[in-house]
Every structure is written in structure tokens, then in C-alpha cells.
Design a protein around this motif. Structure first.
Motif, PDB file in Angstrom:
ATOM      1  N   LYS A  52       0.818  -1.216   0.000  1.00  0.00           N
ATOM      2  CA  LYS A  52       0.000   0.000   0.000  1.00  0.00           C
ATOM      3  C   LYS A  52       0.850   1.263   0.000  1.00  0.00           C
ATOM      4  CE  LYS A  52      -3.560  -2.302   2.753  1.00  0.00           C
ATOM      5  NZ  LYS A  52      -4.245  -2.283   4.067  1.00  0.00           N
ATOM      6  N   ARG A  78      -1.956  -0.454  -4.216  1.00  0.00           N
ATOM      7  CA  ARG A  78      -3.421  -0.553  -4.238  1.00  0.00           C
ATOM      8  C   ARG A  78      -4.005   0.554  -5.127  1.00  0.00           C
ATOM      9  NH1 ARG A  78      -7.196  -1.138   1.192  1.00  0.00           N
ATOM     10  NH2 ARG A  78      -9.207  -1.144   0.159  1.00  0.00           N
ATOM     11  N   TYR A  79      -5.176   0.281  -5.697  1.00  0.00           N
ATOM     12  CA  TYR A  79      -5.863   1.293  -6.487  1.00  0.00           C
ATOM     13  C   TYR A  79      -5.993   2.586  -5.682  1.00  0.00           C
ATOM     14  CZ  TYR A  79      -7.245  -2.392  -9.775  1.00  0.00           C
ATOM     15  OH  TYR A  79      -7.230  -3.423 -10.687  1.00  0.00           O
ATOM     16  N   GLU A  80      -5.708   3.704  -6.335  1.00  0.00           N
ATOM     17  CA  GLU A  80      -5.796   5.051  -5.748  1.00  0.00           C
ATOM     18  C   GLU A  80      -4.743   5.318  -4.683  1.00  0.00           C
ATOM     19  OE1 GLU A  80      -7.789   7.029  -7.320  1.00  0.00           O
ATOM     20  OE2 GLU A  80      -8.624   5.365  -8.455  1.00  0.00           O
ATOM     21  N   HIS A  81      -3.672   4.524  -4.638  1.00  0.00           N
ATOM     22  CA  HIS A  81      -2.633   4.724  -3.629  1.00  0.00           C
ATOM     23  C   HIS A  81      -1.307   5.227  -4.206  1.00  0.00           C
ATOM     24  CE1 HIS A  81      -5.357   2.944  -0.799  1.00  0.00           C
ATOM     25  NE2 HIS A  81      -4.459   2.943   0.150  1.00  0.00           N
ATOM     26  N   LYS A  87       2.201  10.467  -9.714  1.00  0.00           N
ATOM     27  CA  LYS A  87       1.372   9.958 -10.801  1.00  0.00           C
ATOM     28  C   LYS A  87       1.334  10.944 -11.970  1.00  0.00           C
ATOM     29  CE  LYS A  87      -2.980   7.390 -10.988  1.00  0.00           C
ATOM     30  NZ  LYS A  87      -4.194   7.045 -10.220  1.00  0.00           N
ATOM     31  N   GLU A  97      -1.317  -0.275 -10.409  1.00  0.00           N
ATOM     32  CA  GLU A  97      -2.290  -0.452  -9.334  1.00  0.00           C
ATOM     33  C   GLU A  97      -3.051  -1.766  -9.482  1.00  0.00           C
ATOM     34  OE1 GLU A  97      -3.820   3.976  -8.373  1.00  0.00           O
ATOM     35  OE2 GLU A  97      -3.910   3.428 -10.496  1.00  0.00           O
ATOM     36  N   ALA A  98      -3.441  -2.324  -8.340  1.00  0.00           N
ATOM     37  CA  ALA A  98      -4.181  -3.585  -8.324  1.00  0.00           C
ATOM     38  C   ALA A  98      -5.080  -3.619  -7.091  1.00  0.00           C
ATOM     39  CB  ALA A  98      -3.212  -4.771  -8.334  1.00  0.00           C
ATOM     40  N   ALA A  99      -5.772  -4.739  -6.915  1.00  0.00           N
ATOM     41  CA  ALA A  99      -6.782  -4.825  -5.863  1.00  0.00           C
ATOM     42  C   ALA A  99      -6.206  -5.323  -4.544  1.00  0.00           C
ATOM     43  CB  ALA A  99      -7.916  -5.752  -6.297  1.00  0.00           C
ATOM     44  N   ALA A 106      -5.090  -7.635 -12.359  1.00  0.00           N
ATOM     45  CA  ALA A 106      -4.058  -6.608 -12.490  1.00  0.00           C
ATOM     46  C   ALA A 106      -2.858  -6.930 -11.592  1.00  0.00           C
ATOM     47  CB  ALA A 106      -4.628  -5.236 -12.130  1.00  0.00           C
TER      48      ALA A 106
END
Length: 435
Positions: A52, A78-81, A87, A97-99, A106
Motif C-alpha cells: 500500500k 493498491r488502487y488510488e494509492h 502519478k 495499481e491492483a486490488a 491486475a
């Protein structure tokens, strides 16, 4: 330097939130990475990582690494991290990014790429591995004979089982082609330097993100015992592979780890100590109970409530006013369907019910990554009037707790703590203010 905290008697909510923000700031990679970076090698420098905090760690390394020294690599977070400032520009380290907490395609694709990049290195090369909590799900490359669907199902079952993080990661290591030391073994003969942010009780690098770069002392038999303990079903082929020991991990003493280094650049204890220092600067005695508390979240909440009552009624083991701090990673055994909430809010609802509106006690609990479970909050705050305000809105605290729906209790009260992603992760933060 941390900003001054509000007066706890005038603004207990602001005081507690300030302590949490102080703890998070202490764990930001930008502040702690530089002291642990090795010099550039004779060959190439490859950055690999997952977690994360991965995006922020990559940004810190990119900013600190000499501009004229080659640098490349891939980190999954993590997504949005991914920090917006990293970025928005083209960095030398690719961040994808992944889950989390359940792996997705991803994460699988990123792990496959990292697996390929780790091979074919020379003894003149350096691999910087950036590892932080959440890497177990984000760096998902199933071992031979195991599918992503298998991993997802087992992961979901583990998350609901109440298993401790060390137990979950023991299983994850043995079902992976890249964790449990396998990533570092792939990098041989290159030197591997791991920079890690701890999110686990005890700060064991072999547990953080399931230890992709350190040897693993656990066994296939250990993983099987854990799965049996929590009644988690396995596909027949996976069970057979564990029973045969064909999914064993690299062990301590393996020559492929010779010369490798592991540095903890941020830990839960450091963040708790930073919060304690800030509280004392505001004139409030602060005590760190422990940085490695585990157990069922609601029960840990009850214990913290009992400690607060002992301080109030008997002046033991501390006198008031004071703030009691703790960290670690509690668990939630999910027994109901449809409820919302993570470890922090379940801890708080357990504490609130045990306190029964005890005057002078305010409690904050939040996850330092800014995400409590899979929700949009980091945690919440309990005040002496929490239960009464809940009753006024028709909320029954015990019913919500039984339904694993602590989020559904605190959200209508306006008591959630929401930060968005913090770009770090030193796990649970809890503060009990006794006035």
C-alpha cells in the motif's frame, strides 16, 4: 515538525485526530528512506516492490537516487494509492495499481512482470525491493497448479476466519510462486536490499507482505495446520501439493540470500512514540500500551475500555488526564452478511458498548493506511455521548455489532474519521483519552 495539538479538554476530537495525523506523518516514506539507500552499484539498479505504501516508496527512491545513476523498475500498489505528484509525472520507476485485500488480474499481471524482471541479473546488479503491508494481495502469482480463482477464494475465507496476520501469510507464502523468499531467490546472484515498512506485530520481515525477499522458516505442514484450524476448504490438487511438500519455500541458510540486507524504514512503534511525544508536548501524559496487540477487535475494544475505567475510578495504572496508545493488527471474525466496517470500527463499537457512556473517555481508532477494511473511512471516534446519540437515531449498538456493521453505526452519527489514502501503512492506531 508537527503542528501543535488542540487543547484536549476543549477539543478532544481534534486532539485525538492530531495524534493520528502525527503517527501517519512519522511513517511517510519521504521522511525515512534516504538513510537506508545504498550507493549505486557497478551494474544496473532495478527497483521491484509491492504494498500500500509502494507508490510513495517508489517516489521517495526516485527523488533521492542520483540523477546520473541508472534506475528502473516496477512497483505495484493498491488502487488510488499512488501519490498524485508522482502519478502526474513520468518517474523512472513504473507504478501500477491492483486490488486489495482480494487479489485481481491486475495484481497477477504485475507479479508476472516482476517475476520476469528479476531473472537474468548479474553479481554487479542491485535490486532495491520496496515492501509494505498489502503486498500479499497485490503481488499475487499463484504457484504451479493453483489458479487465481483458487487464491481469491482462499484469501476471502482467510479474511473472514479471524486468523492472525502471521497465520494468513504463512498460507499465502506456500501458495505463491513469488512470496516467501522466492522473489529474492530469483534475483540471484544480484545483491538485494529490501526497504520495508512494517504493518505486522513484531515487525518480522518474513511476515510483512508474506516476505517475498527473506527466507521462510514456516512449512507446508504449518500452512495445512492453519487451514484445518479455521476450516478452510482447499481444491484437492492444492491440498495434495501441500501434503507432498512440493510448495515448500526457500529456508534460512539458503546461499541465494547471502549478502542481502533488510532495513525497516518505518514501524508501528515509531509512529506510536511520535504520537506520545506530541501528546506530552501538549501537556498530556502518554503511555504506549503495545505496538503488537492482536485478537478479536471487539474484545480488544472491551479490554481498552476496562483499562480506561480503571484509570478513571482507581487511578491505576495511570492517573488522569492521560492518553493510552496502542497498535498492532486485530481481527474480525465475520459471522453476518451485509454488514460494513473494518477492524477499527469494530474495535470502537466494542469499546463504546463496554464504556456505556463513561464520562471523560474519548477513543479514536483508525488504520494508518487510511482504509478501514474495504471501506471509505480510516476509522472513527467514540465520545461519552456516542451510545445516547445512537439511541436518538434509532441505532442499537449491540445489534450493529452482532451484524458486523460498525460502519452502519458510526456513519449516521458523523463520527467516521476519513482521510483517503495516506500512502503509508503501519497498521492499527488506537488512542484512548481519559480526562
Amino acid at each position: 515538525m508537527n503542528p501543535p495539538l488542540p487543547d484536549p479538554k476543549q477539543d478532544p476530537r481534534g486532539f485525538l485526530r492530531g495524534l493520528f495525523d502525527t503517527a501517519v506523518r512519522r511513517a511517510l516514506p519521504a521522511l525515512s528512506t534516504g538513510a537506508f539507500l545504498p550507493p549505486p552499484p557497478k551494474g544496473r539498479t532495478l527497483v521491484l516492490g509491492a504494498g500500500k505504501a509502494g507508490g510513495a516508496m517508489a517516489a521517495a527512491v526516485d527523488a533521492l537516487w542520483p540523477a546520473d545513476a541508472p534506475l528502473s523498475g516496477l512497483v505495484v500498489t493498491r488502487y488510488e494509492h499512488v501519490p498524485p505528484d508522482y502519478k502526474a509525472k513520468t518517474g523512472r520507476i513504473e507504478v501500477v495499481e491492483a486490488a486489495h485485500p482480494v487479489p485481481d488480474a491486475a495484481g497477477l499481471a504485475a507479479a508476472q512482470r516482476i517475476f520476469a524482471m528479476a531473472q537474468g541479473l548479474s553479481a554487479d546488479d542491485l535490486v532495491l525491493c520496496l515492501i509494505s503491508g498489502g503486498g500479499s494481495a497485490l503481488l499475487s502469482l499463484p504457484a504451479a497448479g493453483i489458479t487465481l480463482d483458487d487464491k481469491q477464494a482462499i484469501n476471502r475465507a482467510l479474511l473472514k476466519s479471524g486468523a492472525a496476520i502471521g497465520e494468513m501469510n504463512c498460507v499465502r507464502k506456500h501458495l505463491s510462486a513469488i512470496k516467501g523468499g522466492r522473489l529474492a531467490a530469483l534475483c540471484a546472484p544480484a545483491k538485494v536490499v529490501t526497504l520495508t515498512i512494517s504493518d505486522v506485530p513484531g515487525d518480522d520481515p518474513a511476515v510483512i507482505a508474506s516476505g517475498p525477499t527473506v527466507p521462510d522458516a514456516t512449512s507446508c505442514a504449518d500452512a495445512l495446520a492453519i487451514l484445518r484450524r479455521y476450516g478452510i476448504e482447499l481444491p484437492a490438487a492444492v491440498r495434495a501439493a501441500l501434503e507432498a511438500g512440493t510448495l515448500e519455500t526457500p529456508k534460512p541458510g539458503d546461499a541465494r540470500f547471502a549478502g542481502h540486507a533488510v532495513h525497516l524504514i518505518a514501524t508501528p512503534q515509531q509512529s506510536l512514540e511520535a504520537a506520545a511525544e506530541a501528546a506530552r508536548a501538549a501537556g498530556v501524559p502518554a503511555y504506549v500500551l503495545s505496538d503488537e496487540i492482536e485478537g478479536e477487535s471487539r474484545v480488544v475494544g472491551q479490554v481498552h475500555a476496562a483499562l480506561a475505567r480503571q484509570v478513571l475510578r482507581r487511578g491505576q495504572p495511570f492517573t488522569r488526564p492521560c492518553v493510552i496508545l496502542s497498535g498492532g493488527e486485530t481481527t474480525v471474525t465475520v459471522k453476518a452478511k451485509g454488514g460494513r466496517g473494518g477492524r477499527a470500527t469494530e474495535f470502537l463499537l466494542g469499546a463504546a458498548i463496554a464504556l456505556q457512556g463513561e464520562p471523560g473517555v474519548h477513543v479514536l481508532a483508525a488504520d494508518t493506511d487510511g482504509i478501514d477494511g474495504v471501506e471509505d473511512n480510516a476509522g472513527a471516534i467514540v465520545t461519552p455521548d456516542t451510545l445516547a446519540r445512537g439511541v436518538a437515531l434509532g441505532l442499537k449498538a449491540q445489534e450493529r455489532l452482532d451484524a458486523n456493521d460498525a460502519y452502519g453505526f458510526f456513519a449516521p452519527l458523523g463520527d467516521l474519521v476519513s482521510t483517503g489514502p495516506t500512502y503509508t501503512n503501519v497498521n492499527d492506531f488506537r488512542a484512548v483519552l481519559v480526562l
